[in-house]
Design an enzyme around this catalytic site. Structure first.
Site, short mmCIF file in Angstrom:
data_model
loop_
_atom_site.label_atom_id
_atom_site.label_comp_id
_atom_site.label_asym_id
_atom_site.label_seq_id
_atom_site.Cartn_x
_atom_site.Cartn_y
_atom_site.Cartn_z
N ASP A 261 0.85 -1.18 0.00
CA ASP A 261 0.00 0.00 0.00
C ASP A 261 0.89 1.24 0.00
O ASP A 261 1.79 1.36 0.82
CB ASP A 261 -0.91 0.00 1.24
CG ASP A 261 -1.97 1.08 1.15
OD1 ASP A 261 -2.86 1.11 2.00
OD2 ASP A 261 -1.92 1.89 0.20
C1 GLC Z 1 -3.95 4.59 -0.25
C2 GLC Z 1 -4.86 3.56 0.37
C3 GLC Z 1 -5.11 2.37 -0.52
C4 GLC Z 1 -5.07 2.79 -1.98
C5 GLC Z 1 -3.66 3.23 -2.29
C6 GLC Z 1 -3.52 3.71 -3.74
O1 GLC Z 1 -3.06 5.08 0.72
O2 GLC Z 1 -4.50 3.08 1.65
O3 GLC Z 1 -6.37 1.82 -0.14
O4 GLC Z 1 -5.44 1.71 -2.81
O5 GLC Z 1 -3.20 4.26 -1.41
O6 GLC Z 1 -4.29 4.86 -3.94
#
Ligand code: GLC
Length: 718
Positions: A261
């Site tokens: 993430d």
């Molecule tokens: C964000 C979120 C995740 C998302 C990722 C890409 O921080 O935690 O759910 O898919 O970044 O946007």
């Protein structure tokens, strides 16, 4: 004939199109690490990112919006780069691409996995038409703490409902694009509901509560998982070999890939488990996190560790092969641009309106008048007379889109005021007053709102949260109505005009005053582009509400975390026993329990029978119950079956949802409903931390929610 058959077989065999082993053998170490690199664009790839693609140092991009922006970058990848490996294009298509559907927590209220599959399918189709081939959804985190803003993005507190919704959304998305089950794992257990906070999750609770929806997603064939930001008892999820290797690959046999993430790889330094970027990258990659989102550590810092054998090349090769196989499975080697056509807008909006209608939960519906010779329940409203529509969310086009609406546009939203006005005849007067802003402290708008209410036969108050008060980085330390909305509600109620409270929110709210003073309360969450039409459908009775709560509504914040599938304790709550598990100042029960929801009709349950009465762990027990529509109009009941394992080697929850069924019945109609429970699904992790179904007595409750129901029991015999 034979030639055409061979041609069909050849084209249908993606492996023949690209021998991945030979491709891997031709890759330099830099190109291998490049496949593990994922960066966010800002609508379109930057010149620097295009250069990385040309150099083979990017495996994918996300937040590139529109085929007009993905196509040129893909062309660089498959024509200019040395090995011509196509790119993944990701995006957070959480509950819709441009056509925004109800937030997942709202959709879970439908208790209709088919509905969830339908909206995910539609969202995937629409996203694919705009160049996207990979979504970072479904979010399948179980959440028991409404302070945590991302409770809005999941399916609530129950692992059984959460698992069905996870699998349904994976099936829906993956008809067109890759799905990602996130955030692996335990993110929803953030201590105190504070975003990104540490978690203390026992392995038993992890296995029985937080992991099942991910397992359901894996069993449904999800292409990827996203490793979470949080730690689990001090071990960060993005550097946790027990999670991303032992459980995910060795136990579950997951063949897809894991993406971190955002910068969670780099954040291993903040967690204090890595002393450098290179060490953070080594920890994450060797734990099983294949793709590094946004921190660029894998591509920038790991080559030296591989060359010094601090990271075995086989670890890199395994990760690269997972990415290459995924691209092959998606057909990118054969068809890198994947040109697609979006479903027609009317079809998408019809789906949005239908599912939004199923997602609405009627929490209260009593007569507005007083005294014995009183009147009918406040809802449904007649389409005549003067109707006041009041509140900061009554004519708001932005907030119904919810916290994460990707390409959703406010202009596409039908507001509650618009929905009501489109429903009533010209002779019906609709008077609108905002009354107050979302969070402001001014009561200057109250006067106009009070005047509107005084001239109306009913006042529809649309109150709640801003869309960005839930979702990521949106934990709240209080669960009340923001700003002066509570004051507005009380002032309108004081006029004596009956109030219908319509809520728009991304989490359970504290509704004590409203529950005691307002005759009708409708929970609508954030319903997306068709919010106003779906809400009006329910308010005027064109749709009979059938939503049920996927998450507990506490009475006061002090009860949190509060969830239905809790254990009994050694001193279960007893109002007659001081020395039992309870508070001095509030009941231990919720204001509205998991599974709760009302209808414009009523349902009666009778004749619960279980067969067989004695069953083995390999058997299936069938519960048959007679459900009657004892009211005056057709309605849909969500018949719910809960189980309690009375005595186990480990203390078991007082109830666990194990089956449910949406049943539509005409007035007066009775139907025998059968719900099946395979005893193998009554497993828990025993003292030896192995899954087990133990002999003994199992109580079964069948009813309208987690706090009521008919009871019977069966014996599980060895
Ligand atoms: C964000 C979120 C995740 C998302 C990722 C890409 O921080 O935690 O759910 O898919 O970044 O946007």
């Amino acid at each position: 004939m034979l030639r055409s058959l061979l041609l069909t077989l050849l084209l249908a065999t993606p492996a023949a199109a690209q021998n991945l082993d030979s491709l891997l053998a031709r890759m330099t170490l830099e190109e291998k690490l490049g496949q593990l690199n994922l960066l966010s664009a800002n609508g379109q790839a930057s010149p620097q990112q295009m250069q990385l693609v040309r150099a083979g140092k990017l495996g994918g991009l996300f937040n590139v919006i529109g085929a007009e922006n993905t196509t040129p970058v893909q062309r660089i990848a498959v024509t200019d780069s040395r090995l011509k490996i196509p790119l993944l294009f990701g995006l957070d298509v959480i509950h819709g691409y441009r056509t925004i559907f109800p937030i997942p927590l709202g959709e879970a209220s439908s208790f209709d996995p088919d509905a969830a599959e339908a909206t995910a399918r539609a969202a995937g189709q629409e996203a694919a038409a705009f160049g996207i081939n990979w979504t970072y959804a479904p979010m399948v985190d179980i959440a028991r703490d409404p302070r945590w803003g991302r409770i809005a993005e999941g399916s609530g507190e129950d692992p059984y409902l959460g698992s069905l919704m996870a699998a349904a959304r994976v099936r829906g998305f993956q008809q067109s694009i890759f799905a990602t089950a996130k955030h692996f794992a335990g993110y929803g257990a953030a201590e105190a509901g504070r975003e990104y906070n540490e978690t203390e999750i026992s392995q038993r609770t992890m296995r029985e509560v937080y992991l099942p929806p991910f397992k359901a997603a894996v069993d449904a064939g999800v292409a990827s998982l996203m490793s979470a930001f949080n730690d689990i008892a001090g071990v960060p999820a993005s550097g946790n070999a027990w999670l991303t290797d032992t459980v995910l690959r060795r136990e579950w046999g997951f063949k897809g890939f894991v993406v971190s993430d955002w910068t969670s790889v780099a954040e291993l330094i903040n967690h204090g488990v890595a002393g450098s970027q290179a060490e953070a990258g080594r920890r994450a990659l060797t734990a099983g996190v294949d793709m590094d989102m946004q921190s660029s550590i894998y591509v920038d810092s790991l080559a030296a560790l591989v060359r010094s054998n601090r990271i075995p090349i086989r670890v890199v090769d395994s990760a690269v092969m997972r990415i290459l196989r995924a691209k092959q499975r998606l057909g990118l080697f054969r068809d890198p641009y994947r040109a697609r056509t979006a479903p027609a807008n009317p079809e998408l909006r019809a789906t949005a309106r239908r599912v939004a209608g199923e997602s609405i939960v009627l929490l209260k519906n009593e007569p507005a008048g007083r005294g014995a010779a009183c009147c009918a329940p406040t809802l449904p409203l007649a389409k005549s007379g003067t109707i006041a529509v009041i509140g900061p969310l009554a004519d708001n086009k932005e907030e119904p889109l919810g916290p994460w609406h990707t390409q959703g546009q406010a202009a596409d939203v039908v507001t509650v005021l618009q929905g009501i006005m489109s429903k009533v005849p010209a002779a019906t007067q609709v008077v609108y007053a905002q009354g107050a802003g979302m969070e402001d402290t001014s009561t200057a708008g109250f006067a106009a709102a009070l005047a509107a209410a005084r001239q109306a036969k009913v006042a529809v108050l649309v109150l709640g949260e801003r869309g960005d008060m839930s979702g990521e980085a949106a934990s709240r330390s209080s669960l009340g109505l923001p700003g002066v909305q509570q004051e507005l509600l009380e002032a309108i109620a004081a006029t004596g005009t009956p109030v219908v409270l319509v809520l728009m929110n991304g989490r359970p709210l504290i509704l004590e005053w409203a529950s005691d003073h307002v005759p009708a309360i409708v929970e609508t969450w954030f319903l997306g582009v068709e919010a106003g039409n779906a809400t009006a459908d329910v308010l005027f009775g064109d749709v009979n509400p059938s939503g049920r709560l996927p998450v507990t509504f506490p009475r006061v914040l002090g009860q949190v975390p509060l969830y239905y599938n809790h254990r009994n304790t050694g001193r279960p709550p007893d109002v007659h026993n001081k020395y039992s598990s309870k508070y001095l100042d509030v009941p231990v029960t919720p204001r509205y329990p998991f599974g709760f929801g009302l209808s414009y009709t009523t349902f009666a349950y009778g004749n619960l029978k279980l067969s067989p009465a004695r069953a083995r762990a390999s058997d299936t027990v069938t519960a048959i119950v007679t459900v009657t529509n004892s009211g005056s109009r057709e309605g849909t009941e969500v018949v719910q079956l809960y189980v309690r394992d009375e005595v186990g080697s480990v203390s078991r929850p007082v109830r666990e949802l194990k089956a449910f069924r949406r049943v539509t019945l005409k007035p007066g109609e009775s139907r025998a409903i059968d719900l099946r429970v395979a005893l193998r699904d009554l497993w828990f992790y025993g003292l030896d931390m192995k899954p087990v179904v133990e002999p003994g007595t199992f109580r079964v409750y069948v009813g309208p929610n987690s706090a009521e129901g008919l009871e019977a029991s069966f014996e599980c015999i060895p």
